[in-house]
Motif scaffolding. Structure first.
Motif: not given
Length: 135
Positions: A16, A20-21, A23-24, A51, A56, A82, A90
């Motif tokens: 996860f 998220f790394e 996704l950002l 990460t 991260t 977000i 995703l």
């Protein structure tokens, strides 16, 4: 740098932090996907992230006259990403992260060495169960 990494994940549900790394880097409400790199490159800079077990990290290298712009971009990325995530984004990043695990661990010589060492060094409740896999 954020105190978020694979060591803080639930055993059996890993990847996860790495997800998220990714996704950002995908844009925000104010900076569409791909625009972050264009703005940084236009200012003479570049960026990346990684990460690890406990962190991260996102970093930028740029000329000092771009400091205000880069700080705004970073704050925007952390505060307004977000609502820019779609199911497509995703799913795409889950596939990318899973593929990186296959390339970096599953299909390389000694790819599971770190897992085996961790399993034998740390008690089960402190063990890292995988760095990149998203289940």
């Amino acid at each position: 740098m954020y105190h978020v990494g694979s060591s803080r994940e639930t055993p059996g549900k890993t990847g996860f932090a790495h997800l998220f790394e990714h996704l950002l880097f995908g844009g925000s409400e104010n900076v569409p996907a791909g625009k972050l790199w264009k703005i940084l490159e236009g200012a003479g800079g570049q960026n990346n992230g990684f990460t690890e077990r406990d962190i991260t990290t996102y970093y930028e290298m740029f000329p000092k006259n771009a400091l205000e712009k880069v700080l705004w971009l970073e704050a925007d990325r952390m505060g307004f990403f977000i609502n820019s995530i779609t199911q497509h984004t995703l799913s795409l990043q889950q596939n990318v992260v899973s593929n990186e695990k296959r390339q970096g661990e599953d299909n390389t010589p000694y790819g599971f060495t770190e897992y085996v060492i961790d399993k034998n060094l740390y008690p089960a409740d402190h063990r890292i169960t995988g760095r990149l896999l998203v289940k």
